[in-house]
Design an enzyme around this catalytic site. Sequence first.
Site, PDB file in Angstrom:
ATOM      1  N   ARG A  52       9.438  14.904  17.981  1.00 50.29           N
ATOM      2  CA  ARG A  52       9.985  14.231  19.160  1.00 50.29           C
ATOM      3  C   ARG A  52      11.270  14.884  19.640  1.00 50.29           C
ATOM      4  NH1 ARG A  52       9.615   8.637  16.151  1.00 50.29           N
ATOM      5  NH2 ARG A  52      10.106  10.151  14.550  1.00 50.29           N
ATOM      6  N   LYS A  68       9.436   0.245   0.650  1.00 49.06           N
ATOM      7  CA  LYS A  68       9.452  -0.207   2.055  1.00 49.06           C
ATOM      8  C   LYS A  68       8.323  -1.194   2.287  1.00 49.06           C
ATOM      9  CE  LYS A  68      10.973   3.859   4.710  1.00 49.06           C
ATOM     10  NZ  LYS A  68      10.401   4.790   5.706  1.00 49.06           N
ATOM     11  N   SER A  70       8.390   3.806  15.205  1.00 44.47           N
ATOM     12  CA  SER A  70       8.007   2.557  14.539  1.00 44.47           C
ATOM     13  C   SER A  70       9.240   1.698  14.274  1.00 44.47           C
ATOM     14  CB  SER A  70       7.308   2.857  13.214  1.00 44.47           C
ATOM     15  OG  SER A  70       6.104   3.533  13.445  1.00 44.47           O
ATOM     16  N   HIS A  98       1.910   7.868  17.972  1.00 46.40           N
ATOM     17  CA  HIS A  98       1.040   8.274  16.865  1.00 46.40           C
ATOM     18  C   HIS A  98      -0.399   8.459  17.358  1.00 46.40           C
ATOM     19  CE1 HIS A  98       3.916   5.800  14.119  1.00 46.40           C
ATOM     20  NE2 HIS A  98       4.183   7.067  13.929  1.00 46.40           N
TER      21      HIS A  98
END
Length: 159
Positions: free
Chosen positions: A91, A40, A129, A16
Amino acid sequence: MKAIYPGSFNPLTIGHLDIIKRMNAMYDEVIVAILINEGKKHFFSLEERKEMIMKEIQNNNLDKVTVMTFEGLLVNFAKQVGSKIVVRGLRAVTDYEYETKIALFNSSLYPGLETVFLLSDPRYSYISSSGVREVAHFKGDVSPYVTKNVEQEIKKKFY
Ligand code: ADP
């Protein structure tokens, strides 16, 4: 040009941070926008995530970057702050599939909104993450994936 980098950042990884640094070099203003996701709540709180990102912005002299939080649709947040550029990191192919769907939804909700994809630095393309949370859960070494400060926060809270 003002660009938004939205995400959960739970926690911020060096992947990030690399995107944020690159955005700082590309745009006049950069808003890191942390999504408030009530479902979350695990790992770091919104405030903790914001603190950690602000610390990295200071440490790296990223003078064009500010951190905000937002709830609800990203397009409404974009209108609020007066930006039509959203940046996302890519990614792998799986990111591409997921991200293009969201980008098309967003541009249909807010015509003119552009989603810009930055390719992940190959050194960080496997870092997520959720991977960091998994390693932290079992008290493993998270130092290859996060900054020193984030590592300390993880250790303080979970180890
Ligand atoms: P979200 O929950 O919205 O996917 P994340 O915090 O996981 O939010 O990620 C925010 C953005 O950063 C996404 O565009 C994601 O693809 C990108 N990103 C995550 N990890 C990396 C990485 N290692 N390198 C480059 N970009 C990344």
